[in-house]
Design a protein around this motif. Structure first.
Motif, short mmCIF file in Angstrom:
data_model
loop_
_atom_site.label_atom_id
_atom_site.label_comp_id
_atom_site.label_asym_id
_atom_site.label_seq_id
_atom_site.Cartn_x
_atom_site.Cartn_y
_atom_site.Cartn_z
N VAL A 138 30.34 48.11 65.20
CA VAL A 138 29.65 48.07 63.90
C VAL A 138 28.72 46.84 63.83
O VAL A 138 27.62 46.91 63.29
CB VAL A 138 30.65 48.06 62.73
CG1 VAL A 138 29.92 48.03 61.39
CG2 VAL A 138 31.55 49.29 62.79
N PHE A 180 29.95 55.76 62.04
CA PHE A 180 29.34 54.44 61.83
C PHE A 180 27.85 54.48 62.18
O PHE A 180 27.02 53.90 61.47
CB PHE A 180 30.05 53.38 62.67
CG PHE A 180 31.37 52.93 62.12
CD1 PHE A 180 31.51 52.58 60.79
CD2 PHE A 180 32.49 52.82 62.94
CE1 PHE A 180 32.73 52.15 60.27
CE2 PHE A 180 33.70 52.39 62.43
CZ PHE A 180 33.82 52.06 61.10
N LEU A 190 31.02 45.43 55.67
CA LEU A 190 32.19 46.24 55.99
C LEU A 190 33.37 45.65 55.23
O LEU A 190 33.80 44.53 55.52
CB LEU A 190 32.47 46.24 57.49
CG LEU A 190 33.68 47.07 57.95
CD1 LEU A 190 33.40 48.56 57.80
CD2 LEU A 190 34.03 46.75 59.40
#
Length: 247
Positions: A176, A145, A189
């Protein structure tokens, strides 16, 4: 077909979720075009194939199938080490450079766990072979990530079958979001959310909203049908009606 028509000597290896975990009628329709089929998870099988091609012994390749012979499915992958990540071992560096030079938008696919505990019989992920969940190393996933964020990857497609099924998924989402708020990336996402963890999924959406991250495109409620005979036939069940209304 066209490749074989142009050059019959081309070796064609086939596999992946479009086949599933049984050759079934595959060879009945494809024996003239496909040389070898690999069923099940293919990392180790593909490695054995490449190390021995063209003089490979089909019987030595887990999950390998020909029109006349089939091996048992390979053992599931239980560990996923950092050095096998194509993001972290430099595999994508040149490709990313080309994308940036062409002013194109980059998308990455990341998986944090593999397998599905449900048995929906219309879905190849519901097969007994993949019924146990194996987690990717948490540190590896976070590094992937981070790689995406620092390399300005706009869109991450999460390949988990049920994001939110594990308690650690809340921590991953938080991480994230931290990355997006710090680096501006990833922008989105996109995930397939767990079918039977509504409280955790709702908490994920709440975190995204409370931190003004605008990271998630949406959350989903898994409803395949309200018709009970259909649910019985596909081996699915819905959340209780009051829970659905609350969500």
């Amino acid at each position: 077909k066209e490749i074989k028509n142009i050059n019959p000597n081309t070796f064609i290896l086939f596999g992946g979720p479009s086949v599933g975990y049984s050759a079934g009628d595959f060879w009945l329709f494809n024996r003239r075009w496909v040389d070898l089929l690999i069923l099940g998870e293919g990392e180790e099988s593909l490695l054995v194939f490449l190390q021995n091609f063209p003089n490979m012994d089909v019987k030595s390749i887990p999950g390998a199938s020909t029109s006349t012979y089939s091996n048992p499915l390979p053992e599931r992958q239980k560990t996923f080490t950092t050095n096998t990540s194509p993001y972290l071992n430099g595999f994508y560096d040149r490709i990313l450079c080309e994308i940036k030079n062409n002013n194109e938008v980059a998308q990455a696919v990341i998986q944090t766990n593999r397998g599905c505990p449900y048995h929906c019989n219309f879905c190849e992920e519901g097969d007994d072979y993949k019924n146990k969940i194996f987690e990717y190393n948490y540190d590896r996933v976070c590094k992937e990530f981070l790689w995406c964020a620092t390399n300005e990857i706009e869109y991450i497609n999460l390949a988990d079958d049920n994001f939110g099924i594990l308690s650690r998924d809340l921590d991953l989402l938080q991480y994230v979001i931290d990355l997006k708020l710090k680096y501006g990336y990833p922008k989105v996402l996109d995930a397939t959310f767990a079918k039977n963890s509504p409280d955790r999924i709702l908490a994920m959406a709440g975190i995204d909203v409370s931190r003004s991250a605008n990271l998630l495109k949406s959350i989903t409620i898994a409803l395949q049908s309200f018709h009970q005979p259909t649910l019985d036939a596909i081996e699915r069940f819905n959340l209780k009606e009051d829970k659905i209304k609350t969500l």
